[in-house]
Design a protein around this motif. Structure first.
Motif, PDB file in Angstrom:
ATOM      1  N   ARG A 268       0.844  -1.190   0.000  1.00  2.00           N
ATOM      2  CA  ARG A 268       0.000   0.000   0.000  1.00  2.00           C
ATOM      3  C   ARG A 268       0.875   1.234   0.000  1.00  2.00           C
ATOM      4  O   ARG A 268       1.967   1.233   0.568  1.00  2.00           O
ATOM      5  N   PHE A 270      -0.104   5.173   0.788  1.00  2.00           N
ATOM      6  CA  PHE A 270      -1.265   5.924   1.254  1.00  2.00           C
ATOM      7  C   PHE A 270      -0.880   7.360   1.581  1.00  2.00           C
ATOM      8  O   PHE A 270       0.093   7.592   2.298  1.00  2.00           O
ATOM      9  N   ASP A 308      -6.710   2.400   1.659  1.00  2.00           N
ATOM     10  CA  ASP A 308      -6.996   3.009   0.352  1.00  2.00           C
ATOM     11  C   ASP A 308      -8.359   3.696   0.297  1.00  2.00           C
ATOM     12  O   ASP A 308      -8.635   4.439  -0.649  1.00  2.00           O
ATOM     13  N   THR A 309      -9.210   3.475   1.291  1.00  2.00           N
ATOM     14  CA  THR A 309     -10.541   4.068   1.269  1.00  2.00           C
ATOM     15  C   THR A 309     -10.601   5.410   1.989  1.00  2.00           C
ATOM     16  O   THR A 309     -11.642   6.073   1.962  1.00  2.00           O
TER      17      THR A 309
END
Length: 432
Positions: A268, A270, A308-309
């Protein structure tokens, strides 16, 4: 909308603790949070802040540990009942289970930036900007200082075999035999190394540097194993969760990169902070959440699986994160030079410096219950337009030598005038 949706997802998944944790925040510090520690046994969180304090959190409720006289840079759980912190006041404090100072370790001549504890729990190592590494016995307080780096030392980490690794602004990572005090250079990468993480089995060492280098190297020979450098700099924080194989990297652009160390890939990437750097990182005890802090006085905890949200934190904005172009010049000067340390509201305040409420006409060092330096307590100064102007004209270190105020100058007379005009209105005592 993304944040709302992510919050709903987190709430739904909270019914299944094995699958997810919730997004949470820890609020209460009076300045930026510089370090985060997690007790891997109990899950308890400790935070080190620019407001001179350590926060020990039970859920989202803090107990404030007061004892340092300057910004606290790092905090480390030594065991379930003992905590260590280190600060800009050159000292290390050992705290008991009741939050009381049990021992103050002194001897460094510069800021202490990082701490590490030996595998047997008997020795504490400290990294200092005086260029040395402190070696402290946690049994009898005996101390030694290891010399070898040619610039400030930023980070230390013990291996399971008792050897010590250190990183410095001189660009090098060294390996130390703690008993003999001898060392050798593992690598010299040219730019200052800010952070290191050592694998528990000594199979790799990760480091983050001023120039944005994020590399994984062999801890015996120093040759590169993996390179995760991106076009973001500097690297300011690293965190590792051994059980889940996650390595997190925080940088000056506000990003958190999560690396899967089992197959060495970026899992990820972010954008954590809307503005400013990621100063501090830690994983929750179970590895499901990642905790981070930057310029604001808030610690954010995100579920790793849902990173990611989420939109970047801080979009609502603290006052000192507002766009400078939106402020009148006097307020802008205050936000740039004073707001991190000083509140404009009546005391008490969790800021590192005394409240400026009612400052005009007040004698320097006279606010009750604030721990002033002896220099300021005895200074024959009353705060007026003229004295505040002089303070910022030549700087606190020249106007009041020996005070705790950091070096701050406002060279333009018009900027000083605007600041004073703003403070006149913002600090005026309001009648009931």
């Amino acid at each position: 909308m993304r944040v709302l949706w992510a919050s709903l997802i987190a709430l739904l998944l909270a019914a299944f603790p094995a699958a997810s944790q919730q997004f949470t925040t820890l609020k209460g510090h009076g300045g930026p949070v510089m370090g985060i520690g997690v007790n891997t046994s109990t899950g308890q969180v400790a935070t080190a802040s620019f407001d001179n304090s350590v926060g020990l959190w039970e859920g989202r409720t803090p107990v404030w540990l007061e004892g340092h006289e300057a910004a606290v840079n790092t905090v480390l759980f030594l065991n379930d009942t003992r905590l260590a912190s280190a600060a800009d006041d050159f000292s290390i404090i050992l705290w008991g289970a009741d939050g009381a100072v049990t021992t103050r370790l002194e001897g460094h001549k510069g800021k202490v930036m990082d701490l590490g504890v030996s595998p047997d729990g008997g020795t504490l190592a400290s990294a200092s900007w005086d260029g040395s590494i402190g070696i402290w016995s946690l049994e009898n307080g005996a101390r030694r200082f290891l010399q070898g780096h040619e610039a400030p030392v930023n980070a230390v980490s013990f291996g399971h075999d008792g050897r010590l690794f250190s990183a410095s602004a001189d660009g090098s990572i060294r390996i130390w035999d703690v008993e003999t005090g001898t060392s050798r250079v593992l690598i010299n990468q040219g730019f200052g190394v800010n952070r290191i993480v050592l694998a528990p089995d000594l199979s790799w060492l990760a480091y983050g540097a001023v120039d944005g280098m994020t590399r994984v190297i062999d801890p015996e020979e120093g040759h590169a194993l993996y390179d995760f450098s991106l076009d973001r700099r500097p690297i300011l924080s690293l965190a590792h969760h051994a059980q889940t194989g996650q390595l997190a990297v925080g940088d000056g652009h506000g990003y958190i990169m999560v690396i899967d160390t089992q197959d060495w890939r970026i899992a990820r990437d972010f954008r954590a902070m809307q503005r400013g750097p990621v100063w501090a990182l830690a994983f929750s005890a179970d590895g499901q959440n990642i905790l981070a802090a930057g310029l604001s006085d808030v610690v954010y905890s995100w579920p790793v699986a849902l990173l990611d949200t989420f939109d970047p934190a801080g979009q609502a904005g603290r006052s000192f994160l507002r766009d400078p172009d939106e402020m009148p010049n006097g307020e802008r000067q205050f936000m740039r030079k004073c707001s991190i340390c000083h509140a404009l509201t009546p005391p008490p305040s969790r800021k590192a410096g005394p409240s400026l409420y009612g400052v005009f006409g007040r004698k320097a060092g006279a606010l009750p219950d604030y721990p002033y330096s002896p220099t300021l307590e005895t200074a024959d100064i009353t705060w007026t337009d003229e004295t505040i102007d002089a303070l910022f004209d030549i700087g606190p270190d020249h106007y009041i030598p020996g005070s705790k105020m950091p070096m701050q100058r406002i060279s333009a007379e018009t900027d000083r005038d605007d600041l004073i005009e703003y403070l006149r209105k913002a600090t005026a005592i309001k009648e009931n």
